[in-house]
Design a protein around this motif. Structure first.
Motif, mmCIF file in Angstrom:
data_model
loop_
_atom_site.group_PDB
_atom_site.id
_atom_site.type_symbol
_atom_site.label_atom_id
_atom_site.label_comp_id
_atom_site.label_asym_id
_atom_site.label_seq_id
_atom_site.Cartn_x
_atom_site.Cartn_y
_atom_site.Cartn_z
ATOM 1 N N ILE A 5 1.063 -1.321 -0.138
ATOM 2 C CA ILE A 5 0.356 0.076 0.254
ATOM 3 C C ILE A 5 0.830 0.956 0.035
ATOM 4 O O ILE A 5 1.444 1.371 1.072
ATOM 5 C CB ILE A 5 -0.984 0.000 1.417
ATOM 6 N N ALA A 6 0.512 2.554 -0.733
ATOM 7 C CA ALA A 6 0.760 3.359 -0.627
ATOM 8 C C ALA A 6 -0.074 4.411 -1.135
ATOM 9 O O ALA A 6 -1.207 4.053 -0.632
ATOM 10 C CB ALA A 6 1.551 3.817 -2.439
ATOM 11 N N GLY A 7 0.334 5.575 -0.493
ATOM 12 C CA GLY A 7 -0.478 7.005 -0.060
ATOM 13 C C GLY A 7 0.385 8.488 -0.681
ATOM 14 O O GLY A 7 1.429 8.424 -0.734
ATOM 15 N N VAL A 8 -0.901 9.066 -0.374
ATOM 16 C CA VAL A 8 -0.310 10.091 -0.859
ATOM 17 C C VAL A 8 -1.120 11.392 -0.132
ATOM 18 O O VAL A 8 -2.009 10.731 0.149
ATOM 19 C CB VAL A 8 -0.260 10.170 -2.636
ATOM 20 N N VAL A 9 0.427 12.193 0.343
ATOM 21 C CA VAL A 9 -0.782 13.246 0.770
ATOM 22 C C VAL A 9 -0.337 15.008 0.127
ATOM 23 O O VAL A 9 0.594 14.877 -0.069
ATOM 24 C CB VAL A 9 0.438 13.720 2.130
ATOM 25 N N VAL A 10 -1.210 15.689 0.035
ATOM 26 C CA VAL A 10 -1.105 17.183 -1.560
ATOM 27 C C VAL A 10 -0.858 17.630 -0.223
ATOM 28 O O VAL A 10 -1.721 18.020 0.606
ATOM 29 C CB VAL A 10 -1.815 16.825 -2.023
ATOM 30 N N LEU A 11 0.106 18.415 -0.531
ATOM 31 C CA LEU A 11 0.094 19.794 -0.059
ATOM 32 C C LEU A 11 0.423 20.980 -0.642
ATOM 33 O O LEU A 11 0.015 21.455 -1.894
ATOM 34 C CB LEU A 11 1.851 20.042 0.567
ATOM 35 N N TYR A 12 0.005 22.452 0.187
ATOM 36 C CA TYR A 12 0.025 23.477 -0.370
ATOM 37 C C TYR A 12 -0.425 24.398 0.731
ATOM 38 O O TYR A 12 -1.058 24.331 1.512
ATOM 39 C CB TYR A 12 -1.555 23.532 -1.388
ATOM 40 N N ASN A 13 1.134 24.679 1.084
ATOM 41 C CA ASN A 13 1.601 25.696 2.468
ATOM 42 C C ASN A 13 0.846 25.306 3.468
ATOM 43 O O ASN A 13 0.603 26.145 3.682
ATOM 44 C CB ASN A 13 0.730 26.897 1.773
ATOM 45 N N PRO A 14 1.721 24.448 3.295
ATOM 46 C CA PRO A 14 0.688 23.019 4.781
ATOM 47 C C PRO A 14 1.085 24.034 6.454
ATOM 48 O O PRO A 14 2.657 24.513 6.460
ATOM 49 C CB PRO A 14 1.727 21.662 4.923
ATOM 50 N N GLU A 15 0.644 23.932 7.253
ATOM 51 C CA GLU A 15 0.740 24.484 8.617
ATOM 52 C C GLU A 15 2.211 22.948 9.585
ATOM 53 O O GLU A 15 2.472 22.165 8.619
ATOM 54 C CB GLU A 15 0.005 24.556 9.348
ATOM 55 N N ALA A 16 2.072 23.635 10.763
ATOM 56 C CA ALA A 16 3.384 22.669 11.345
ATOM 57 C C ALA A 16 2.947 21.078 11.443
ATOM 58 O O ALA A 16 3.760 20.311 11.695
ATOM 59 C CB ALA A 16 3.943 22.822 12.001
ATOM 60 N N ASP A 17 0.993 20.917 11.437
ATOM 61 C CA ASP A 17 0.711 19.965 12.281
ATOM 62 C C ASP A 17 0.701 19.357 11.385
ATOM 63 O O ASP A 17 0.521 18.211 11.277
ATOM 64 C CB ASP A 17 -0.802 20.880 12.622
#
Length: 286
Positions: A5-17
């Protein structure tokens, strides 16, 4: 059951959390694709990613190319590398304990070959009718975050619609999966903790009414892309069509009654209609 199983998280100017959020599902994955839509990537973030998570493959798209593009980058890589499933996560979502393996329990009841997406129950939902004795529910659409996407289904159905850019990318893909005889399944036994922008509850005539408070740009994409989905799938999904057509009207009323920047948002809705009828899609350029 939880291998490959792979995963993806899409970022856009993310916060520290974002690092805390990733840690809630990272150990259930064999690899995590981090696709960054930020115009200017954070060197500090990248260093911390590499230090905190060893199974990460980072992609910076150089400018904001939208959620669909980011998902396609990750899904294509996951398919090339032979993964069976891709977990799709928003940067502000957290998995409940054991979310991924619990989602996959569906495969003991429904053949994997017919499953397009397995989704969790979202913490924002409050309708108890969503729960049933078997915990498993076949639905028309789900949101992107928290889903396990079957890579075989992705190969057959094709990529996410990049000209939508952001909103209704998930709805369009789910309906397309169903037209190819794949099931979209909710496993109500497992929870995803998901934030929904600036959503607020308002009191109106003795009732509590939720308004999304999306900004004017999101309101444009929601309007334009919703209309495109309704046109494409009206005849095959009449109940979905009726529900979303009603939502289109309700949301406009909520903007007028409860939200700030009413004029700019209503103008965005009008522009969404105009661009839909002009067949103008892609990233909004003003």
């Amino acid at each position: 059951m939880i291998s490959n199983i792979a995963g993806v998280v899409v970022l856009y100017n993310p916060e520290a959390d974002v690092f805390d959020n990733i840690s809630t599902y990272y150990n259930s994955l064999d690899k995590l694709y981090v696709v960054d839509n930020s115009e200017v990537p954070s060197e500090k973030l990248l260093l911390k990613l590499k230090k905190s998570f060893s199974k990460v493959e980072y992609h910076h798209l150089e400018n904001n190319q939208g959620i669909a593009k980011a998902l396609n980058v990750a899904a294509s890589r996951a398919f090339e590398e032979g993964f069976d499933w891709l977990l799709t996560m928003d940067q502000d979502s957290q998995a409940s304990e054991g979310m991924v393996p619990t989602l996959l329990e569906v495969c003991a009841k429904i053949p994997k070959e017919r499953i397009g997406i397995i989704a969790p129950k979202y913490i924002l939902e409050t309708d108890s009718s969503e729960l049933d004795q078997n915990n498993i529910q076949e639905v028309d659409v789900v949101i992107t975050s928290g889903n396990l996407l079957n890579m075989c289904a992705f190969k057959e159905v094709g990529p996410f619609r990049e000209d939508f850019f952001i909103d209704y990318v998930d709805h369009e893909y789910c309906l397309r999966l169903k037209l190819s005889n794949y099931k979209v399944i909710k496993n109500n036994k497992v929870i995803l903790y998901h934030k929904l922008g600036e959503s607020k509850s308002h009191s109106f005539l003795g009732y509590q009414v939720n308004a999304s408070h999306h900004n004017f740009l999101r309101r444009y994409y929601i309007t334009r892309n919703r209309l495109a989905v309704l046109k494409e799938f009206k005849s095959r999904f009449p109940q979905y069509y009726r529900n979303e057509s009603t939502n289109n009207i309700r949301e406009l009323v909520k903007i007028i009654l409860f939200e700030k920047n009413k004029v700019s948002k209503v103008k965005s809705v009008v522009q969404g209609y105009k661009d839909f009828y002009s067949n103008k899609f892609g990233k909004y350029n003003g």
